[in-house]
Design an enzyme around this catalytic site. Structure first.
Site, PDB file in Angstrom:
ATOM      1  N   ARG A   1      11.584  -5.808   5.046  1.00 48.49           N
ATOM      2  CA  ARG A   1      11.191  -4.335   5.137  1.00 48.49           C
ATOM      3  C   ARG A   1      12.294  -3.475   5.755  1.00 48.49           C
ATOM      4  O   ARG A   1      12.475  -3.879   7.057  1.00 48.49           O
ATOM      5  CB  ARG A   1       9.952  -4.019   5.130  1.00 48.49           C
ATOM      6  CG  ARG A   1       9.636  -2.297   5.293  1.00 48.49           C
ATOM      7  CD  ARG A   1       8.112  -2.103   5.357  1.00 48.49           C
ATOM      8  NE  ARG A   1       7.445  -2.575   6.377  1.00 48.49           N
ATOM      9  CZ  ARG A   1       6.123  -2.494   6.296  1.00 48.49           C
ATOM     10  NH1 ARG A   1       5.515  -2.040   5.463  1.00 48.49           N
ATOM     11  NH2 ARG A   1       5.353  -3.105   7.400  1.00 48.49           N
TER      12      ARG A   1
ATOM     13  N   LYS B   1       0.761  -1.181   0.072  1.00 50.85           N
ATOM     14  CA  LYS B   1       0.013   0.038  -0.152  1.00 50.85           C
ATOM     15  C   LYS B   1       0.888   1.157   0.112  1.00 50.85           C
ATOM     16  O   LYS B   1       0.609   2.298  -0.891  1.00 50.85           O
ATOM     17  CB  LYS B   1      -0.930  -0.126   1.294  1.00 50.85           C
ATOM     18  CG  LYS B   1      -1.670  -1.149   1.178  1.00 50.85           C
ATOM     19  CD  LYS B   1      -2.801  -1.067   2.396  1.00 50.85           C
ATOM     20  CE  LYS B   1      -2.278  -1.145   3.766  1.00 50.85           C
ATOM     21  NZ  LYS B   1      -1.352  -2.503   4.138  1.00 50.85           N
TER      22      LYS B   1
ATOM     23  N   ARG C   1      -2.078  -9.363  12.516  1.00 47.17           N
ATOM     24  CA  ARG C   1      -2.645  -8.277  11.563  1.00 47.17           C
ATOM     25  C   ARG C   1      -3.287  -9.029  10.500  1.00 47.17           C
ATOM     26  O   ARG C   1      -4.196  -8.226  10.106  1.00 47.17           O
ATOM     27  CB  ARG C   1      -1.292  -7.395  10.879  1.00 47.17           C
ATOM     28  CG  ARG C   1      -0.534  -6.257  11.772  1.00 47.17           C
ATOM     29  CD  ARG C   1       0.895  -6.091  11.777  1.00 47.17           C
ATOM     30  NE  ARG C   1       1.140  -5.410  10.566  1.00 47.17           N
ATOM     31  CZ  ARG C   1       2.472  -5.077  10.092  1.00 47.17           C
ATOM     32  NH1 ARG C   1       3.316  -5.897  10.687  1.00 47.17           N
ATOM     33  NH2 ARG C   1       2.752  -4.354   9.091  1.00 47.17           N
TER      34      ARG C   1
ATOM     35  N   ARG D   1      10.691  -1.928  11.453  1.00 48.10           N
ATOM     36  CA  ARG D   1       9.552  -1.463  12.204  1.00 48.10           C
ATOM     37  C   ARG D   1       9.346  -2.613  13.185  1.00 48.10           C
ATOM     38  O   ARG D   1       9.661  -3.708  13.198  1.00 48.10           O
ATOM     39  CB  ARG D   1       8.285  -1.562  11.430  1.00 48.10           C
ATOM     40  CG  ARG D   1       7.777   0.029  10.993  1.00 48.10           C
ATOM     41  CD  ARG D   1       6.903   0.106   9.978  1.00 48.10           C
ATOM     42  NE  ARG D   1       5.611  -0.561  10.012  1.00 48.10           N
ATOM     43  CZ  ARG D   1       4.511  -0.371   9.373  1.00 48.10           C
ATOM     44  NH1 ARG D   1       4.805  -0.086   8.520  1.00 48.10           N
ATOM     45  NH2 ARG D   1       3.476  -1.245   9.720  1.00 48.10           N
TER      46      ARG D   1
ATOM     47  N   ARG E   1     -10.365   0.358   8.086  1.00 49.13           N
ATOM     48  CA  ARG E   1     -10.304  -0.846   8.377  1.00 49.13           C
ATOM     49  C   ARG E   1     -11.087  -1.599   9.030  1.00 49.13           C
ATOM     50  O   ARG E   1     -10.877  -2.689   9.506  1.00 49.13           O
ATOM     51  CB  ARG E   1      -8.823  -0.681   9.457  1.00 49.13           C
ATOM     52  CG  ARG E   1      -7.446  -0.990   8.507  1.00 49.13           C
ATOM     53  CD  ARG E   1      -6.606  -1.104   9.776  1.00 49.13           C
ATOM     54  NE  ARG E   1      -5.221  -1.701   9.106  1.00 49.13           N
ATOM     55  CZ  ARG E   1      -4.244  -0.958   8.882  1.00 49.13           C
ATOM     56  NH1 ARG E   1      -4.087   0.257   8.438  1.00 49.13           N
ATOM     57  NH2 ARG E   1      -3.066  -1.809   8.430  1.00 49.13           N
TER      58      ARG E   1
HETATM   59  P1  AP5 Z   1       4.517  -1.648   2.055  1.00 52.38           P
HETATM   60  O1  AP5 Z   1       4.476  -0.749   0.738  1.00 52.38           O
HETATM   61  O2  AP5 Z   1       5.728  -0.947   2.999  1.00 52.38           O
HETATM   62  O3  AP5 Z   1       3.526  -2.426   2.330  1.00 52.38           O
HETATM   63  P2  AP5 Z   1       2.173  -1.978   3.180  1.00 52.38           P
HETATM   64  O4  AP5 Z   1       1.081  -2.480   2.538  1.00 52.38           O
HETATM   65  O5  AP5 Z   1       2.025  -0.192   2.996  1.00 52.38           O
HETATM   66  O6  AP5 Z   1       2.407  -2.640   4.586  1.00 52.38           O
HETATM   67  P3  AP5 Z   1       2.249  -2.071   6.003  1.00 52.38           P
HETATM   68  O7  AP5 Z   1       2.898  -3.006   6.665  1.00 52.38           O
HETATM   69  O8  AP5 Z   1       2.644  -0.636   6.100  1.00 52.38           O
HETATM   70  O9  AP5 Z   1       0.635  -2.203   6.293  1.00 52.38           O
HETATM   71  P4  AP5 Z   1      -0.061  -2.166   7.305  1.00 52.38           P
HETATM   72  O10 AP5 Z   1      -1.619  -2.176   7.044  1.00 52.38           O
HETATM   73  O11 AP5 Z   1       0.378  -3.436   8.361  1.00 52.38           O
HETATM   74  O12 AP5 Z   1       0.472  -1.176   8.322  1.00 52.38           O
HETATM   75  P5  AP5 Z   1      -0.037   0.383   8.517  1.00 52.38           P
HETATM   76  O13 AP5 Z   1       1.088   1.248   8.807  1.00 52.38           O
HETATM   77  O14 AP5 Z   1      -1.184   0.990   7.807  1.00 52.38           O
HETATM   78  O15 AP5 Z   1       5.556  -2.833   1.329  1.00 52.38           O
HETATM   79  C1  AP5 Z   1       6.191  -3.840   2.333  1.00 52.38           C
HETATM   80  C2  AP5 Z   1       7.461  -4.389   1.789  1.00 52.38           C
HETATM   81  O16 AP5 Z   1       7.313  -4.941   0.544  1.00 52.38           O
HETATM   82  C3  AP5 Z   1       8.442  -3.075   1.629  1.00 52.38           C
HETATM   83  O17 AP5 Z   1       9.577  -3.571   2.026  1.00 52.38           O
HETATM   84  C4  AP5 Z   1       8.411  -2.765   0.087  1.00 52.38           C
HETATM   85  O18 AP5 Z   1       9.728  -2.539  -0.444  1.00 52.38           O
HETATM   86  C5  AP5 Z   1       8.077  -4.248  -0.383  1.00 52.38           C
HETATM   87  N1  AP5 Z   1       7.541  -4.242  -1.700  1.00 52.38           N
HETATM   88  C6  AP5 Z   1       6.117  -3.454  -1.834  1.00 52.38           C
HETATM   89  N2  AP5 Z   1       5.668  -3.761  -3.125  1.00 52.38           N
HETATM   90  C7  AP5 Z   1       6.445  -4.968  -3.365  1.00 52.38           C
HETATM   91  C8  AP5 Z   1       6.484  -5.681  -4.925  1.00 52.38           C
HETATM   92  N3  AP5 Z   1       5.248  -5.516  -5.861  1.00 52.38           N
HETATM   93  N4  AP5 Z   1       7.226  -6.738  -4.978  1.00 52.38           N
HETATM   94  C9  AP5 Z   1       8.318  -6.810  -4.017  1.00 52.38           C
HETATM   95  N5  AP5 Z   1       8.337  -6.085  -2.944  1.00 52.38           N
HETATM   96  C10 AP5 Z   1       7.520  -5.034  -2.785  1.00 52.38           C
HETATM   97  O19 AP5 Z   1      -0.533  -0.161  10.416  1.00 52.38           O
HETATM   98  C11 AP5 Z   1       0.405  -0.127  11.292  1.00 52.38           C
HETATM   99  C12 AP5 Z   1      -0.619  -0.293  12.455  1.00 52.38           C
HETATM  100  O20 AP5 Z   1      -1.201   1.009  12.783  1.00 52.38           O
HETATM  101  C13 AP5 Z   1      -1.690  -1.432  12.329  1.00 52.38           C
HETATM  102  O21 AP5 Z   1      -1.383  -2.605  12.703  1.00 52.38           O
HETATM  103  C14 AP5 Z   1      -2.526  -0.837  13.408  1.00 52.38           C
HETATM  104  O22 AP5 Z   1      -2.277  -1.259  14.672  1.00 52.38           O
HETATM  105  C15 AP5 Z   1      -2.359   0.671  13.099  1.00 52.38           C
HETATM  106  N6  AP5 Z   1      -3.448   1.337  12.245  1.00 52.38           N
HETATM  107  C16 AP5 Z   1      -3.311   1.944  11.177  1.00 52.38           C
HETATM  108  N7  AP5 Z   1      -4.413   2.306  10.743  1.00 52.38           N
HETATM  109  C17 AP5 Z   1      -5.444   2.063  11.425  1.00 52.38           C
HETATM  110  C18 AP5 Z   1      -7.093   2.241  11.392  1.00 52.38           C
HETATM  111  N8  AP5 Z   1      -7.365   2.692  10.176  1.00 52.38           N
HETATM  112  N9  AP5 Z   1      -7.691   1.526  12.379  1.00 52.38           N
HETATM  113  C19 AP5 Z   1      -7.088   1.007  13.408  1.00 52.38           C
HETATM  114  N10 AP5 Z   1      -5.736   0.914  13.564  1.00 52.38           N
HETATM  115  C20 AP5 Z   1      -5.018   1.293  12.479  1.00 52.38           C
END
Ligand code: AP5
Length: 214
Positions: free
Chosen positions: A127, A13, A171, A160, A88
């Site tokens: 990552r 994402k 997750r 992270r 979410r």
């Molecule tokens: P990356 O692009 O970083 O993936 P991502 O989908 O953004 O992953 P996140 O871990 O950030 O998602 P998440 O939803 O768990 O975390 P968030 O920060 O929103 O890519 C991942 C890796 O793969 C990177 O190294 C990249 O280089 C590589 N990659 C990408 N595309 C690729 C490809 N095509 N091929 C190969 N490699 C690739 O949330 C974190 C926490 O915050 C949650 O667990 C929760 O506790 C809280 N939170 C956030 N939003 C909410 C909400 N709305 N409600 C409640 N709690 C929330």
């Protein structure tokens, strides 16, 4: 355009958001980044959120909904926005619906990234993120020029605290139980475009670009 990007942890994402915001010249609103900023600054919200985030659990809806509402009212969202990691839950989707109605900016498209568990595990454990500017790298798929150092600002790269297999499993359970209903909410409106996000980055971007009519 008012766009949502959804998908499980590590599906890309954040990575694809960088491409989208450049193409559409709209702000990238990531609730994960906003929460991590609060954790870093040790705000009361951040202190409350850190415990849940470190377990891979979701932060309560009312906290996140209020944060998003405040952000969407800012001037830079006038010409559209990209929302990453929100909604979410079904409650968050309904709250967003109300906010969007109030500001007259309905959601145009929901991009849903699909990747299987093994690929997610490889992405999450490999990552690395810049401690300073938050740029994202991967030890195999998106290496920095100098190992452990950010190409953009020269700061150290770190893992992270929630990027472990154990937390990934939590997750993904949260995604299955809470986020799927939100996705179905938009599916019923005919707004969801599923994308095979297991391909290399440029291929995934080409699919998203085409889904967004570019
Ligand atoms: P990356 O692009 O970083 O993936 P991502 O989908 O953004 O992953 P996140 O871990 O950030 O998602 P998440 O939803 O768990 O975390 P968030 O920060 O929103 O890519 C991942 C890796 O793969 C990177 O190294 C990249 O280089 C590589 N990659 C990408 N595309 C690729 C490809 N095509 N091929 C190969 N490699 C690739 O949330 C974190 C926490 O915050 C949650 O667990 C929760 O506790 C809280 N939170 C956030 N939003 C909410 C909400 N709305 N409600 C409640 N709690 C929330």
């Amino acid at each position: 355009m008012n766009i949502l990007i959804m998908g499980p942890a590590g599906s890309g994402k954040g990575t694809m958001s960088d491409y989208i915001v450049k193409e559409f010249n709209i702000p990238h609103i990531s609730t994960g980044d906003m929460l991590r900023e609060n954790v870093k600054n040790q705000t009361s919200l951040g202190i409350q959120a850190k415990v849940l985030m470190d377990q891979g659990k979701l932060v309560p809806d009312d906290v996140v909904n209020a944060m998003v509402k405040e952000r969407l009212l800012q001037d830079d969202c006038k010409n559209g926005f990209l929302m990453d990691g929100f909604p979410r839950t079904l409650n968050q989707a309904q709250a967003l619906e109300e906010i969007c109605a109030t500001i007259g900016k309905p959601i145009d498209k929901v991009i849903n990234l699909e990747v299987d568990f093994d690929a997610l595990a490889t992405r999450i454990t490999g990552r690395r993120v810049c401690k300073n500017c938050k740029a994202t790298y991967h030890i195999t798929f998106n290496k920095p020029k100098i190992e452990g150092i950010c190409d953009i600002c020269g700061s150290p790269l770190v893992q992270r605290s929630d990027d472990t297999i154990e937390q990934l499993k939590v997750r993904l359970q949260e995604h299955e139980k809470n986020t799927k209903p939100a996705l179905e909410f938009y599916g019923a409106k005919g707004l969801v475009q599923d994308i095979d996000a297991s391909a290399p980055m440029e291929t995934v971007w080409a699919s998203i670009k085409s889904a967004l009519g570019k």
